[in-house]
Design a protein around this motif. Structure first.
Motif, PDB file in Angstrom:
ATOM      1  N   MET A 136     -19.802   7.432  -1.278  1.00 18.98           N
ATOM      2  CA  MET A 136     -18.753   6.265  -1.704  1.00 18.98           C
ATOM      3  C   MET A 136     -17.232   6.091  -1.721  1.00 18.98           C
ATOM      4  N   ARG A 137     -16.799   7.408  -2.391  1.00 20.05           N
ATOM      5  CA  ARG A 137     -15.493   7.672  -2.408  1.00 20.05           C
ATOM      6  C   ARG A 137     -14.858   7.956  -1.080  1.00 20.05           C
ATOM      7  N   VAL A 138     -15.571   8.645   0.132  1.00 21.34           N
ATOM      8  CA  VAL A 138     -15.097   8.735   1.231  1.00 21.34           C
ATOM      9  C   VAL A 138     -14.935   7.319   2.154  1.00 21.34           C
ATOM     10  N   ILE A 139     -15.787   6.521   1.746  1.00 19.48           N
ATOM     11  CA  ILE A 139     -15.681   5.200   2.484  1.00 19.48           C
ATOM     12  C   ILE A 139     -14.584   4.416   1.818  1.00 19.48           C
ATOM     13  N   ALA A 140     -14.760   4.426   0.451  1.00 16.09           N
ATOM     14  CA  ALA A 140     -13.615   3.646  -0.098  1.00 16.09           C
ATOM     15  C   ALA A 140     -12.016   3.920   0.141  1.00 16.09           C
ATOM     16  N   ASP A 141     -12.130   5.502   0.243  1.00 18.21           N
ATOM     17  CA  ASP A 141     -10.750   6.103   0.697  1.00 18.21           C
ATOM     18  C   ASP A 141     -10.229   5.527   1.999  1.00 18.21           C
ATOM     19  N   SER A 142     -10.892   5.055   2.738  1.00 20.48           N
ATOM     20  CA  SER A 142     -10.694   4.547   4.266  1.00 20.48           C
ATOM     21  C   SER A 142     -10.072   3.122   4.143  1.00 20.48           C
ATOM     22  N   GLY A 143     -10.239   2.439   2.854  1.00 21.83           N
ATOM     23  CA  GLY A 143      -9.904   1.109   2.827  1.00 21.83           C
ATOM     24  C   GLY A 143     -10.834   0.108   2.637  1.00 21.83           C
ATOM     25  N   MET A 144     -12.145   0.318   3.025  1.00 20.73           N
ATOM     26  CA  MET A 144     -13.355  -0.530   3.005  1.00 20.73           C
ATOM     27  C   MET A 144     -13.459  -1.060   1.562  1.00 20.73           C
TER      28      MET A 144
END
Length: 417
Positions: free
Chosen positions: A154-162
């Motif tokens: 989730m952290r990886v995805i959120a860091d993308s801006g999603m």
């Protein structure tokens, strides 16, 4: 909880292979697909009866060009108009349908397109659905992420801006309990403004619990609304029970969910009848639960591991476009999602006509977002994918492409107070 991935490569025993063969070749060995199993909640609703009656009586060959032109001339699209727009007689009018759909989309959604991404946290499944890569008889790498790995993904995805995520699991109550899903949803609220789930069907109290854990909306694919075809495709497991699956969205709304999504997997059965049933499912739910946000998805079959013969050859892009335009004309306020099963060029075009939501940065595998999002090699094992995607654009690329098409990408439009 142990800080490692739970990985398994399922090797079928001789007894399991014998059971698989029996289920495929002896219909009498299967349970009644219309009978509820123990623990399945029954609700009082006539929506399934109305949808199936309309679908079974639908003879799309009876419609003519005159019927289609009349449907396109009406300000409000009736059920009968919608049937005409789904018929083969409407195919020569696809450009007119697309223009009418585009005007309806702009009227109600402007030039916005919503972006989200799915996160698969487990691929264990107890169902035997012959077309699905996760089915319990398919020899794939199985994986269930623990909470630490889920939060990392989730952290990886959120860091993308999603800002919106859809959490998915295989349909296994043993490996992916309601409590396990709930804890994942609590984590998701830390990183995302919108949280959806696409898991096995639940009872009302279980949906209520997940809503309390932070879930905003529930997606359930009926796969096909043809109950006879459904029986042939779903040979084992809780998913085999047709009416319990059909009523999932209504139970979710009864539990207080803000929104739900309906869909058939086009290509499993007669796509015109399945498209009619999908839209009528939404149509009747909208009238019964006017406060709810209800949307449609429109996936087509995609290839899966160990079955190269599965491909959406019987529903072509023009036919899919016809379905989507008919959806928009019939249900002008309804959200329409087009997934990464479709090509980049198709999705770029359809969001300007009828679709309002697309996925980006998609993986249907387990535990692989760091390697796919950052390009870093991961020391952790990864679980196999449910199906092959077609459009693999990253979030940044999708955002840029939508903007260059004159659209306004939207990550979230909710204010929480």
């Amino acid at each position: 909880m142990e800080n490692h991935y739970y990985v398994d490569s399922v090797k079928l025993s001789e007894a399991a292979l014998k059971k698989k063969h029996e289920l495929e070749n002896d219909p009498s060995s299967r349970t009644d697909h219309m009978e509820y199993m123990a623990g399945m909640e029954r609700i009082k609703s006539d929506i399934m009866e109305k949808v199936l009656a309309e679908m079974e009586s639908y003879d799309y060959l009876q419609y003519t060009a005159k019927d289609v032109m009349a449907a396109l001339s009406h300000n409000n699209c009736t059920v009968e108009d919608f049937k005409a727009l789904l018929s083969p007689a409407a195919e020569p009018f696809l450009e007119k349908m697309a223009e009418k759909a585009r005007l309806e989309t702009q009227k109600h959604f402007g030039n916005t397109v919503y972006l989200f991404t799915p996160l698969y946290i487990a691929n264990y499944c107890e169902n035997y659905c012959v077309y699905c890569g996760f089915n319990c008889y398919n020899d794939i790498r199985r994986m269930k992420l623990n909470m630490e790995q889920i939060e990392h993904e989730m952290r990886v995805i959120a860091d993308s801006g999603m800002e919106e995520i859809l959490i998915l699991t295989g349909e296994s109550r043993i490996q992916s309990s309601v409590e396990y899903i709930g804890e994942a949803c609590k984590l998701a609220r830390k990183y995302f403004r919108m949280v959806g789930i696409e898991v096995y069907p639940l009872n009302t109290d279980e949906y209520r619990y997940l809503h309390e854990c932070g879930v905003d909306y529930v997606t359930v694919f009926q796969e096909t609304y043809n109950s006879d075809r459904y029986e042939q495709l779903h040979l084992l497991g809780h998913k085999r029970v047709f009416p319990y699956r059909f009523e999932s969205q209504e139970r979710a709304l009864m539990a207080g969910m803000r929104g739900i999504a309906c869909s058939a997997l086009l290509g499993l059965s007669d796509f015109r009848k399945d498209a009619l049933a999908s839209a009528l499912h939404v149509y009747y739910l909208q009238r019964k639960y006017p406060q709810a946000e209800i949307s449609l998805s429109c996936p087509r079959l995609r290839p899966i591991i160990n079955n190269e013969e599965i491909d959406p050859l019987d529903v072509h892009e023009k036919q899919l476009c016809q379905v989507l335009c008919a959806y928009r004309i019939f249900l002008p306020f309804c959200g329409i999602t087009v997934s990464s099963r479709e090509s980049e060029s198709f999705r770029n075009g359809i969001v300007k006509i009828a679709a309002t939501k697309v996925s980006a940065g998609v993986s249907t595998g387990i535990g692989d977002h760091e390697s796919k999002y950052t390009g870093k090699d991961s020391d952790s094992a990864e679980g196999d994918e449910q199906f092959e995607i077609n459009d693999s654009r990253s979030f940044d690329k999708m955002y840029s492409d939508m903007s260059s098409e004159g659209l306004q990408p939207v990550l979230n439009d909710y204010l929480y107070v």
